[in-house]
Scaffold this active site. Structure first.
Site: not given
Ligand SMILES: Nc1ncnc2c1ncn2[C@@H]1O[C@H](COP(=O)(O)OP(=O)(O)OP(=O)(O)O)[C@@H](O)[C@H]1O
Ligand SMILES: [Mg+2]
Length: 319
Positions: A200-201, A203, A268
């Site tokens: 994710n962003r 990380e 996930d």
């Molecule tokens: N606030 C948001 N608004 C719109 N879409 C979102 C938002 N948060 C997450 N998403 C969607 O979910 C995807 C994965 O989210 P994110 O990048 O936050 O991953 P993550 O941090 O690994 O998630 P997790 O909460 O499972 O750890 C994003 O690429 C987007 O498509």
């Molecule tokens: Mg994650």
């Protein structure tokens, strides 16, 4: 690199086989009423009225694979305790074929949230690292289970279950299986040679540093992809959607404006959907497009952390 419209055929998806390996956990919620402060310490007393349990971590990835209608197998380590039994029955209920190795010296990872007055008051974590013997036998099972999978998803939650990830990636490569990794921590050399990495962003930022412009972001993503010898890097960017980098190709999928209720577990859903769609024969840009839609659906739901094929199909029909 614009993906063409996609149609999801349930029978094609049903033939897709995904092996999920990584750290499983049990998400537990205690909901109660708060009416007074404890005489023992200045803390609220929660009178628990009901509880809820959900599979978390790699178990949630496997659940997401199954809820799309694909075949989900799961390999992980649990303790010999009551939360392990809960996980086994939840996974059975969701149709996941789970091989959970029991480590007598290990506590099944549990995240217990105590909620009162619609807010989280406390989170209590139970976790220990798994033993070496168990991890070696896990590697043995991995070698056998990889044979019948089309795609392997490694879900790293940093709890120690993926100690032998380098060997696992090597085994996938020699078996000709694509391997996707949802990473944790700052040592990404462990993920070298994977088909796709999905940080994710934050990380991604932790590993490559800050960027001031989209051009610098893309440059950093391209460099990380080539340094780690990945086929592709997918950075999920919360409300900004996600960006796929392969060689010099860059594909950005924006999130669509919609109401967001619960973002936890979106990552996930992303790795699960990507794995299923690649296993079902979609191209990488198509799989990313579909996974972005799936994530958009799941963040719009309260309480459910997975998406069905039907919901996804309906969403894909809306342009
Ligand atoms: N606030 C948001 N608004 C719109 N879409 C979102 C938002 N948060 C997450 N998403 C969607 O979910 C995807 C994965 O989210 P994110 O990048 O936050 O991953 P993550 O941090 O690994 O998630 P997790 O909460 O499972 O750890 C994003 O690429 C987007 O498509
Ligand atoms: Mg994650």
């Amino acid at each position: 690199m614009k993906p063409s419209p996609v149609a999801l055929d349930p029978s094609t998806v049903a033939r897709a086989r995904v092996l999920v390996v990584g750290d499983v956990m049990l998400d537990r919620y205690w909901f109660g009423e708060v009416s007074r402060i404890s005489p023992e310490a200045p803390v609220p007393i929660v009178h628990v009225q009901r509880s809820e349990e959900r599979p978390g971590g790699a178990a949630n990835v496997a659940r997401n694979v199954a809820s799309l209608g694909a075949h989900a197998s799961l390999l992980s380590v649990v303790g010999m305790d009551e939360p392990a039994k809960s996980l086994v029955s939840l996974l059975e209920e969701y149709g996941v074929e789970a091989k959970l190795l029991e480590d007598p010296d290990f506590l099944t990872t549990v995240k217990l949230r105590v909620l009162g007055r619609q807010q989280q008051l406390l989170r209590i974590d139970f976790e220990t690292p798994p033993s070496n013997e168990i991890l070696l036998s896990k590697l043995n099972d991995f070698e056998k289970m990889v044979e019948s999978a089309h795609v392997v998803a490694l879900s790293d939650y940093g709890k120690g279950g993926l100690e032998h990830i380098e060997q696992m990636i090597a085994l996938c490569k020699s078996a000709g299986k694509r391997v996707l990794v949802d990473p944790k921590g700052d040592d990404y050399t462990r993920y070298r040679g994977a088909t796709m990495l999905t940080p994710n962003r934050s990380e991604f930022r932790e590993v490559v540093g800050r960027w001031k412009s989209e051009a610098v972001f893309v440059e950093k993503a391209k460099k990380l992809r080539s340094d780690l010898d990945l086929e592709a890097l997918l950075v999920t960017r919360s409300e900004e959607g996600m960006t796929l980098v392969r060689g010099n190709d860059v594909l950005h999928e924006p999130t669509r404006a919609r109401e967001v209720y619960d973002v936890s577990g979106a990552g996930d859903t992303v790795i699960a959907t990507l794995s299923v769609m690649l296993a079902a024969g979609f191209s990488m840009p198509q799989a990313v497009h579909i996974a972005n839609r799936a994530a958009g659906i799941v963040v719009g739901k309260l309480g459910t952390a997975s998406v069905s094929l039907k919901e996804l199909q309906e969403d894909l029909n809306v342009v």
